[in-house]
Design a protein around this motif. Structure first.
Motif, PDB file in Angstrom:
ATOM      1  N   GLN A 161     -22.334 -14.210  36.647  1.00  0.00           N
ATOM      2  CA  GLN A 161     -22.171 -14.749  36.170  1.00  0.00           C
ATOM      3  C   GLN A 161     -21.304 -13.925  35.056  1.00  0.00           C
ATOM      4  O   GLN A 161     -20.395 -15.180  34.668  1.00  0.00           O
ATOM      5  N   LEU A 162     -20.641 -13.541  35.394  1.00  0.00           N
ATOM      6  CA  LEU A 162     -19.194 -12.560  34.317  1.00  0.00           C
ATOM      7  C   LEU A 162     -18.090 -13.447  35.086  1.00  0.00           C
ATOM      8  O   LEU A 162     -17.489 -13.690  34.190  1.00  0.00           O
ATOM      9  N   SER A 205     -17.251 -16.792  34.056  1.00  0.00           N
ATOM     10  CA  SER A 205     -17.486 -17.019  32.009  1.00  0.00           C
ATOM     11  C   SER A 205     -15.819 -17.344  32.166  1.00  0.00           C
ATOM     12  O   SER A 205     -15.804 -17.311  30.746  1.00  0.00           O
ATOM     13  N   VAL A 206     -15.031 -16.848  32.778  1.00  0.00           N
ATOM     14  CA  VAL A 206     -14.113 -16.616  32.862  1.00  0.00           C
ATOM     15  C   VAL A 206     -13.807 -17.711  33.642  1.00  0.00           C
ATOM     16  O   VAL A 206     -12.375 -17.460  34.397  1.00  0.00           O
ATOM     17  N   ARG A 251     -12.906 -11.351  27.919  1.00  0.00           N
ATOM     18  CA  ARG A 251     -14.267 -11.703  27.065  1.00  0.00           C
ATOM     19  C   ARG A 251     -14.208 -10.840  25.706  1.00  0.00           C
ATOM     20  O   ARG A 251     -14.795 -11.564  24.789  1.00  0.00           O
ATOM     21  N   VAL A 284     -20.929 -12.466  28.866  1.00  0.00           N
ATOM     22  CA  VAL A 284     -21.219 -13.588  29.427  1.00  0.00           C
ATOM     23  C   VAL A 284     -21.646 -14.600  28.511  1.00  0.00           C
ATOM     24  O   VAL A 284     -21.495 -15.516  28.759  1.00  0.00           O
ATOM     25  N   ASP A 285     -22.081 -14.043  27.360  1.00  0.00           N
ATOM     26  CA  ASP A 285     -22.871 -15.097  25.788  1.00  0.00           C
ATOM     27  C   ASP A 285     -22.104 -15.790  25.527  1.00  0.00           C
ATOM     28  O   ASP A 285     -20.166 -15.478  25.669  1.00  0.00           O
ATOM     29  N   SER A 286     -21.849 -16.992  25.118  1.00  0.00           N
ATOM     30  CA  SER A 286     -21.109 -17.956  24.679  1.00  0.00           C
ATOM     31  C   SER A 286     -21.082 -18.144  23.155  1.00  0.00           C
ATOM     32  O   SER A 286     -19.863 -18.082  23.294  1.00  0.00           O
TER      33      SER A 286
END
Length: 477
Positions: A212-213, A216-217, A235, A170-172
């Motif tokens: 969070q996951l 992230s998408v 990801r 999930v990190d940018s």
């Protein structure tokens, strides 16, 4: 009597000294697995004193960051936690560490610390209660004023060619993007894909992490194991665009329980409702996701790393106080070798087995891993399946020798991808020097004992390969 830690430290023969000084010593470092911060690389962090760079402490968000090895040394000497990870003055924390280090005879931490003092600070003595004030002043002066002692400066003077950080899906990856866009940063800083939280369905926080996951998408939620796999794959493709060379899976044990995606969906829905799931159900879900990711790694040319046989957060009282990653982990004992075989065999059956490095924290698994390797090699690359470097509690002199002897006995040591720091410290590149000395001494001993010919070309190829170029080839650098 030999001098303490002279230029021929750990090199016991003429051949060992030749191999190290003429071939290994000045090779670039490929640190393909570590935990240093890409933000600190980009911002070129400067440390104020030795406690900051060695002992760390609390991050602004309250989490701990620092060298677990050093924390354990201090605790083993009866040092209060206020000095280990707490709020005591940094100078006093280093004093307590020096008192503990003096007792660490035979511990690699004693060698690592003094190697770092020599390599980066030019200090020719050794850290002790009698020298701690001298060391504090010398190191503080250099850290505050010498541009070679910033995060980037330390990387440059260590001759590091590649840094493989450890990053959550999930990190940018914003700091990796900034590093890639900055022409003044010449070292390759590659994100590594660490999807543990998306796989460990049986652990606390799984449902929150799914939110969070999903975010992230660009989704509100994930409703099935299939959607989790899709999000992870999306990801992973993003990571690959930013130079990802490896994944990393940190597991208590490697599961294998085959099942369908529909069965994994049912387990996922139970977990998301907060219902209890059995070990068998958790293993099925994890197996389905691991196989899906393994095929994606193969397609994208990403190395799959699996670290296992760890028992984390062993002290429940301290875990409640300090949280995870505080230095309270230990070796586990698992009989999951057959699970690894079945996992790789499933991937191999469709010609989708990625390059894989296997690390057990328990050295009792060395021989099993050594024999496993030969079952899944291929013409794709020499040493496609690797027995990973002696890891964590095994990266001692004896542990490194045992791992390399086992690999030599049962496989091809000459194709080994070598050392990694697995560290959070910018000074820990001295550990590559430690490894190279141990490796050259091992090889030199075999040559001196008539167990391998004194073939200069072959020895040069083996030493340079294990210390650098095998990793360059393996990680497509």
């Amino acid at each position: 009597m030999k001098a303490f830690m002279d230029q021929d430290f750990l090199l016991e023969s003429d051949t060992a000294r030749h191999l190290f000084h003429d071939y290994a010593e000045r090779l670039p470092i490929v640190d393909y697995h570590c935990h240093i911060s890409p933000r600190e690389i980009y911002e070129n962090r400067r440390f104020d004193n030795l406690a900051q760079v060695w002992l760390g402490g609390r991050n602004p968000d309250g989490t701990l960051a620092g060298d677990h090895y050093k924390w354990r040394v201090m605790r083993s000497n009866g040092v209060s936690e206020d000095y280990v990870t707490g709020s005591q003055p940094d100078r006093e924390r280093i004093r307590k560490f020096a008192e503990a280090l003096e007792m660490a005879i035979g511990n690699p931490m004693y060698h690592w610390c003094n190697l770092e003092l020599r390599k980066y600070f030019g200090y020719q003595g050794y850290l002790s209660p009698a020298t701690v004030d001298e060391v504090w002043e010398l190191t503080g002066e250099k850290l505050r004023n010498d541009d070679a002692m910033t995060a980037r400066g330390l990387i440059a003077q260590s001759n590091v060619a590649m840094v493989g950080t450890t990053d959550d899906p999930v990190d940018s990856l914003e700091w990796h993007e900034k590093i890639a866009a900055d022409p003044s940063i010449t070292v390759k800083v590659c994100p590594s894909f660490r999807p543990d939280k998306a796989i460990a369905i049986h652990k606390e926080g799984f449902a929150d992490y799914m939110g969070q996951l999903a975010a992230s998408v660009g989704k509100q939620s994930l409703s099935s194991a299939g959607e989790v796999c899709g999000a992870l794959e999306e990801r992973l493709a993003f990571f690959a665009k930013l130079g990802c060379r490896a994944s990393d899976h940190g597991m208590d044990y490697v599961p294998y329980r085959p099942g369908t995606m529909e069965q994994a969906d049912a387990v996922f829905r139970k977990a998301m409702k907060g219902e209890a799931i059995s070990t068998e159900e958790a293993d099925l879900y994890q197996t389905v996701v691991l196989l899906h990711l393994g095929r994606a790694y193969h397609r994208l040319g990403i190395v799959m790393q699996i670290h296992y046989s760890t028992l984390r957060n062993a002290n429940r009282r301290v875990f409640a106080q300090l949280g995870p990653d505080a230095g309270y982990d230990m070796m586990g004992q698992n009989s999951c070798g057959i699970n690894i075989v079945r996992l790789l065999s499933d991937l191999d059956s469709t010609d989708e087995c990625p390059k894989t490095i296997l690390y057990s924290l328990n050295p009792v698994d060395n021989a099993q891993l050594g024999t496993l390797l030969g079952c899944f090699q291929s013409p794709e690359i020499p040493g496609k399946i690797q027995h990973g470097s002696a890891w964590w509690f095994n990266d001692t002199k004896a542990g490194m020798e045992e791992q390399m002897k086992s690999l030599a006995n049962l496989g091809l040591l000459g194709n080994f991808v070598g050392m990694l720091t697995d560290s959070r410290s910018f000074l820990s590149y001295a550990r590559h020097d430690y490894f190279r000395r141990i490796f050259c001494n091992l090889v030199g001993g075999w040559v001196e004992n008539g167990e391998y010919p004194n073939d200069e070309a072959a020895l040069k190829k083996i030493v340079e390969g294990v210390c650098c170029y095998n990793a360059v080839r393996y990680f497509n650098l």
